[in-house]
Design a protein around this motif. Structure first.
Motif, PDB file in Angstrom:
ATOM      1  N   LEU A   1      -0.115   7.018  -5.662  1.00 15.71           N
ATOM      2  CA  LEU A   1      -0.005   8.293  -5.792  1.00 15.71           C
ATOM      3  C   LEU A   1      -0.215   9.170  -6.639  1.00 15.71           C
ATOM      4  N   TYR A   2      -0.596  10.411  -6.754  1.00 21.98           N
ATOM      5  CA  TYR A   2      -0.474  11.142  -8.156  1.00 21.98           C
ATOM      6  C   TYR A   2      -0.046  12.549  -7.938  1.00 21.98           C
TER       7      TYR A   2
ATOM      8  N   SER B   1       0.888  -1.221  -0.247  1.00 26.94           N
ATOM      9  CA  SER B   1       0.199  -0.043  -0.008  1.00 26.94           C
ATOM     10  C   SER B   1       0.920   1.038   0.001  1.00 26.94           C
ATOM     11  N   ILE B   2       0.396   2.265  -0.831  1.00 26.81           N
ATOM     12  CA  ILE B   2       0.992   3.662  -0.636  1.00 26.81           C
ATOM     13  C   ILE B   2       0.022   4.534  -0.498  1.00 26.81           C
ATOM     14  N   THR B   3       0.118   5.566   0.378  1.00 25.31           N
ATOM     15  CA  THR B   3      -0.655   6.489   0.869  1.00 25.31           C
ATOM     16  C   THR B   3      -0.154   7.741   1.179  1.00 25.31           C
ATOM     17  N   ALA B   4      -0.886   8.665   1.165  1.00 22.17           N
ATOM     18  CA  ALA B   4      -0.423  10.125   1.516  1.00 22.17           C
ATOM     19  C   ALA B   4      -1.334  10.721   2.721  1.00 22.17           C
TER      20      ALA B   4
ATOM     21  N   SER C   1       6.065  -2.021  -8.053  1.00 24.47           N
ATOM     22  CA  SER C   1       7.381  -1.068  -7.668  1.00 24.47           C
ATOM     23  C   SER C   1       6.731   0.312  -8.095  1.00 24.47           C
ATOM     24  N   LEU C   2       5.908   0.310  -9.082  1.00 26.19           N
ATOM     25  CA  LEU C   2       5.297   1.862  -9.396  1.00 26.19           C
ATOM     26  C   LEU C   2       4.278   1.997  -8.158  1.00 26.19           C
ATOM     27  N   VAL C   3       4.827   3.218  -7.536  1.00 20.13           N
ATOM     28  CA  VAL C   3       4.137   3.716  -6.681  1.00 20.13           C
ATOM     29  C   VAL C   3       3.650   5.224  -6.792  1.00 20.13           C
ATOM     30  N   ILE C   4       4.069   5.965  -7.681  1.00 18.60           N
ATOM     31  CA  ILE C   4       3.606   7.401  -8.134  1.00 18.60           C
ATOM     32  C   ILE C   4       3.345   7.559  -9.332  1.00 18.60           C
TER      33      ILE C   4
END
Length: 965
Positions: free
Chosen positions: A285-286, A134-137, A246-249
């Motif tokens: 994330l964008y 998971s990748i979050t802001a 691996s792609l997170v953004i």
């Protein structure tokens, strides 16, 4: 574990219950996407319109890619299935999975297989390799798998940088490259869309910032259809890369307009796109507008700032603490710089003078007119220093700004790119070794704004500890061991500090006091430290230090030299007293004594009566030397009566964080270029010692304001370029060397020296500042070395700075540096239209640095003036753009007995061009055939020792050499 080939999406046939005739066609699954979180799997399918899935008999299987655990079989339920688009896409979502997380230190990968049962009894299988993360802001931080993470990035990477295509597309090269980056502690990179590279990043645990690095969306701009743009991103741009853990953004665009009406239009357009893309793939994330978007759209407040390359100084990164312009939206978002640092240099370290306007000005800013043999080492050092400032300040300033979340130097870390045979041939630059230190997961970082001190003083560095440990553990039971070492690595002072526990993602700071022995010899030292826990070294770091013996500053002083000092305000008088410089006070109402030089104290010019100013001017004309020390740029008119020519004083600071930056030059500077390093005023001082001086205010990074570390605080420029005829510019600064730090203005038989160096407050604290002040006083009292122009006694190879000997400064001469590619290896076969040899500026703004191996080096100069470095980016722009004719001029001294000037002029054009060369009023005209080099002789009058040379002609002409014979 051999995972080669597992990243390729596969739609395979399965036997139905009735045998091969019951197999599905691959065309039945027209397209698929796969997304994951820490514990969920989402599969998007576009099926053929006639296809009727039987979801009750369909399953998903998961097994570790290394086959270390049993296969999980997951039945699908109607609640797991829903349509998400008008074009027939079906979304399957499986939450609550029991899987290992994909982490950079443990990149767990799984084989996923969808067994899609069809109503007619056939089956189709979709196979994919996946990872769960998971990748979050949240609250201004980036979280990976629920834990905050700082992105230690690198933005310039292959593919597409000139490496032989077969090599750079190979798995072996990609693996070696990524392993090396991980060895220097990089955890995130920016790469183009290439499946092999993404597969390797999946396998080795490298985070990727990917997407659309373009100023166009779906081939157009912000007036396009957001719906069509969303389809383009989903179907074309993100389709192949979205399956990679691996792609997170995602980047939606790169450096499109971020302000004004154009910016508002882009924000509306990208906002509409983001509102549709984010629900489609909420697992990344964008960044809507990389570099210029300020987080107005998307999840991250992302910027591109090249502080310390082609504008401003490396210390501008101190604005990361609290500059409101970094977060204009008011949102609480993570802050990243996905481009910074710059400093493009070639295989020998020299700045790559590509025909892009930013590089030549930057080279002059940071390595100046140093000899060509020193340029490479200086640029290597500056690139490393800028990497250090950007990366370490981003991390150690988190207590002041806890939203600082990632930094991606856009800089070239390797010397060799084209014609290599393996990654081992790439040859990392010193900046890569600096990155290895600055990107240590647990970072020990030194804050030291007093890099030049005397022996016998107390050094007060601050040690910062940043805990971004890979395992998320706290630092416990640790101590900081620090030393001061000499050039032979012998310890001259040392100490130890116990370190309390530092939690993960936390920081700590320790103010130290290190007594430097009074017996230390003058030389270069280092402050070095180790963070040790239970016998294990967690982090190391060091910073350079110059230590001077107590008598260093006055070692060149004339013992009987005495001056008249006008200083009613006091600071300069206090400095003279501290340095034991002999002087007599010159009162405002008194007349100066003939034969004794006069020093005007810092900021004392407003107190000089007009009568005294006139008397000082007369003294100078009669042969005296007057020294005017630094005067405040806030009152530029005060210095005018004291100088024989007009000057202008800039008012903006080099660390003004505005973007685009304010006009050049700034009033202050971090890096000063000695135009005449052999001049008596620089005796005992080298170029490195004019970069940063010691702060005298006791400042530290937890305080407001700025450290007083810039050698020049009140520089100036000539109001009229022609005044260089009677001016010796001894030191300059800024991009393009447009600012003057120290100049001697000749008038009659004497001169007036004016300097912007900040000297008086440092007396007794910074030995280099003290030495410069003492040298100025000694020079004012001396009778020799009083020459306006350099002596040229050997041929000038134009563009080779050591042969030019300071006859050209800034842009006052009109002779613009020319460059050409130093073609090596396979680049020798490049067509002329690619390299544009000899036409870099005349043919337009030129190329870009997409191929680091295509290195441009100095090659003569052009009669380009009068011109300016236009705008904030510094494009050379003629003041008469409608004319193809330019001119340049310089003054020099020559030995007695020389009878002619000999110039080698190259015509790179395909047509005949005319050049006019004038020596002390005697003019010679010559036509030069296209592609030819002509030797133009101009006679000199007998007894000539001072020469004024003017060269006029087409701006494409290149002056290669000048000799006086």
């Amino acid at each position: 574990m051999n995972l080669q080939g597992l990243g390729t999406l596969t739609v395979s046939l399965l036997l139905g219950t009735s045998g091969l005739a019951r197999a599905a066609s691959p065309a039945d699954i027209q397209k698929s996407w796969v997304f994951t979180t820490r514990d969920s799997l989402t599969i998007d399918l576009r099926l053929a319109p006639s296809l009727q899935p039987d979801w009750t008999r369909s399953t998903v299987s998961l097994s570790p890619a290394d086959r270390t655990a049993a296969v999980q079989h997951l039945a699908l339920a109607p609640a797991d299935i829903r349509p998400i688009a008008e074009d027939g896409v079906i979304r399957i979502t499986l939450p609550g999975l029991h899987v290992s997380a994909w982490e950079p230190t443990a990149p767990a990968l799984y084989r996923m297989s969808l067994d899609l049962a069809l109503a007619d009894g056939r089956h189709a299988t979709l196979e994919e390799r996946v990872g769960f993360r998971s990748i979050t802001a949240q609250d201004g931080h980036i979280y990976l798998n629920g834990r905050p993470i700082f992105l230690r990035g690198l933005a310039i990477n292959p593919p597409g940088r000139g490496i032989p295509e077969k090599l750079e597309r190979s798995r072996a090269f990609a693996e070696d490259y990524i392993r090396y980056l991980k060895s220097i502690h990089v955890n995130a990179i920016r790469i183009p869309d290439d499946d092999t590279w993404y597969d390797v990043c999946d396998e080795l645990g490298m985070l990727v910032f990917g997407g659309n690095y373009s100023g166009r969306v779906n081939g157009g701009g912000p007036d396009g259809s957001p719906t069509a743009a969303v389809r383009w991103y989903r179907e074309d741009k993100f389709h192949l890369i979205s399956r990679h853990p691996s792609l997170v953004i995602y980047a939606l665009t790169n450096e499109v307009a971020g302000s004004g009406e154009a910016g508002a239009q882009w924000n509306r357009f990208l906002g509409a796109i983001f509102e549709q893309l984010h629900p489609w793939d909420p697992t990344r994330l964008y960044i809507a507008n990389a570099g210029y978007g300020f987080g107005r759209v998307g999840d991250i407040d992302d910027l591109h700032r090249y502080w310390g390359w082609y504008y401003q100084s490396p210390f501008t990164f101190l604005h990361l603490r609290d500059y409101p312009g970094l977060t204009p939206t008011g949102k609480v978002q993570p802050i990243t710089f996905t481009e910074c640092v710059g400093n493009y240099n070639g295989p020998d370290g020299r700045v790559n003078l590509t025909p892009n306007h930013k590089n030549p000005l930057s080279q002059l800013n940071w390595t100046g007119h140093a000899p060509s043999t020193e340029q490479g080492a200086l640029e290597y050092a500056h690139q490393s220093f800028t990497v250090q400032q950007a990366t370490e300040l981003f991390r150690r300033l988190r207590p002041q700004n806890d939203r600082l979340s990632g930094v991606f130097p856009f800089t070239i870390l390797f010397n060799h790119w084209h014609d290599i045979h393996s990654f081992a041939d790439m040859d990392p630059k010193p900046a890569a070794l600096q990155m290895r230190t600055s990107y240590q997961p647990i970072l020990l970082s030194w804050e030291l704004y007093t890099p030049q001190v005397y022996a016998g003083t107390d050094l007060r560095p601050i040690a910062h500890i940043v805990n971004d440990s890979d395992d998320g553990a706290a630092i416990v039971d640790a101590e900081l061991q620090y030393e001061v070492r000499d050039a032979a690595e012998r310890t001259v002072a040392a100490g130890t500090v116990r370190v309390p526990a530092v939690p993960y993602f936390g920081t700590a700071r320790f103010s130290l006091s290190i007594a430097l022995p009074a017996s230390l010899a003058t030389g270069n030292y280092v402050v070095t430290g180790r963070l040790v826990s239970q016998g294990k070294v967690l982090s190391r770091n060091r910073v350079p230090l110059f230590i001077a013996a107590p008598g260093f500053a006055d070692s060149g002083r004339e013992p009987t030299a005495s001056v008249q000092l006008f200083d009613p305000v006091g600071p300069t008088r206090a400095a003279f007293d501290r340095l034991h410089l002999p002087y007599s006070l010159l009162a405002a109402g008194a007349a100066p004594t003939a034969g004794s030089p006069v020093i005007i104290g810092e900021n004392a010019a407003p107190q000089v009566p007009s009568k005294l100013a006139a008397e000082l001017a007369a003294l100078a004309r009669e042969g005296a030397r007057i020294v005017v020390l630094r005067q405040s740029h806030a009152n530029p008119g005060a210095v005018a009566p004291l100088l024989p020519v007009a000057v202008k004083m800039p008012t903006t600071s080099t660390d003004d964080p505005l973007y685009p930056p304010p006009p050049r030059p700034s009033c202050d500077s971090f890096n000063i270029n000695p135009e005449r390093p052999d001049h008596p005023v620089f005796a005992g001082i080298n170029r490195r010692q004019l970069e940063e001086w010691s702060d005298y205010t006791g400042w530290s990074e937890d305080k407001k304001g700025w450290p007083e570390i810039y050698p020049v605080t009140d520089g100036f420029v000539l109001a009229q370029n022609d005044d260089v005829r009677t001016t010796a510019i001894l030191a300059d600064y800024s991009a393009g060397l447009e600012g003057v730090a120290l100049a001697e203005f000749f008038t009659g038989r004497g001169s007036v020296l004016f300097t912007g160096f900040d000297l008086a407050p440092r007396a007794g604290l910074d030995p280099i500042a003290d030495r410069l002040l003492e040298n100025l006083v000694t020079y004012a009292c001396a009778t020799g070395g009083h020459e306006a122009h350099p002596l040229i006694d050997a041929p000038i190879e134009w563009g080779t700075y050591e042969t030019e000997k300071g006859v050209l400064t800034g842009i006052t001469s009109g002779l613009m540096l020319n460059s050409r590619p130093a073609l090596t290896g396979s680049y020798r076969s490049l067509p002329i239209r690619v390299t544009k040899e000899g036409h870099e500026f005349a043919g337009g703004r030129g190329g870009w640095n997409s191929r680091p191996g295509l290195v441009y080096v100095p090659f003569g100069r052009r009669p380009f003036g009068p011109y300016v470095h236009a705008g904030w980016s510094g494009v050379p722009a003629p003041l008469n753009p409608d004319s193809s004719t330019g001119s340049g001029r310089f003054w020099c001294r020559i030995p007695a007995g020389r009878t002619k000037a000999v110039h080698h002029i190259f015509n790179p054009a395909g047509e005949e061009l005319t050049v006019h060369i004038t020596e002390n009023g005697r003019k010679v005209t010559r036509q030069i055939a296209g592609g030819a080099t002509a030797i133009v002789d101009v006679p000199l009058d007998p007894g000539t020792t001072n020469v004024e040379t003017t060269i006029e002609g087409d701006r494409r002409l290149v002056i290669l050499e000048t000799a006086f014979e």
